[in-house]
Design a protein around this motif. Sequence first.
Motif: not given
Length: 393
Positions: A105-117
């Motif tokens: 359910s943290e999907l949006a936050g996870i996708m944002a974090d992927l941009e930093r990786v």
Amino acid sequence: MKSRSPFFRCRDFGRIESDLMADLTINRVESRILDVPLIRPHGFATTTSTVQHILLVSVHLDNGVTGYGEGVVPGGPWWGGESVETMKALVDGYLAPVLVGREVSELAGIMADLERVVARGRYAKAAVDVAMHDAWARALNVSVRDLLGGTVRTELDCTWALGVLPLEVAVEEIEERIATWGNRSFKLKMGAGEPAEDTRRVAELAREVGDRVSLRIDINARWDRLTALRYLPELADAGIELFEQPTPADDLETLREITRRTNVSVMADESVWTPAEALAVVKSQAADVIALKTTKHGGLLESKKIAAIAEAGGLACHGATSLEGPIGTAASLQFAASTKAVSYGTELFGPQLLKDTYVVQDIEYRDGLVIVPQGPGLGVELDMDKINFYTRN
């Protein structure tokens, strides 16, 4: 027997909601490469495919639910700069560690974090995005389109793409598609051959069948300005109804010139990967339609942003394809079903180009339409025997 007060009903709802959300933690992410043969060779501007290579990503939750997504590039790395091999390396080595241990359910936050990786890597990220949407929706026993805002439509027009084919073969395939599946819209690939000959071939096809069907062309950004302005008017006179990305992706001025000088709708595809690029096309008035590929944009969340920009700018959106299998196609259908801006139909025919399926029940095509799958998540269930059969060793 006393009825419960609203207070108790509210408390019960909270408990039920808590139960539904329990154990949404992602405990592992897996990927495998599938090699699925096509029913016939499919020609692009620079290559021809006989097999579709698909990265299948699975996201597993603590509650036992599994969601799936596909990473697919049309024709291989020549188009999008990624391949199933590079996608797998990114997913396994860099994206999966960001997901594991977090709630889906943290999907949006996870996708944002992927941009930093990982910079760009949109096809790999799309596979992860879709798999998380599928897992989360299945855990809640709702469809992915419910997570995306609800249902706007349950069926969409479906254009059939012919690839680069000789005239007689193309006519035969069009006749078969009309008779069997009711297709009335067809896309012709150009850009692989000499422009004059390419134009002659398509004009002849338009004379053969153009009074019964809608025809559009896709040049995959292979013509320069002079070539486009020389031959596109001939194609307009032949009855072609849509020009898809005739010129290079970063040349919005020429795309705008074509849009203004030809009385034919122009669709931007390679020019639009990100929301910022969609805004640039809108501001420059470079196209009438944007080709939305959920794979190209990095998943469903980013695709929503692009659709909103196009809609605000008065452009239509087309549900385009990367020749996904049934999982990726179902994801794009769930997206289109929930997005009003997808008003220019689709070409989500990918599963019909595969020689075999790997889902229990195929996506339904009839009367020139593709039907949005029903049921939880993406609405399709995997046939694991077929998945194992097509998995690359």
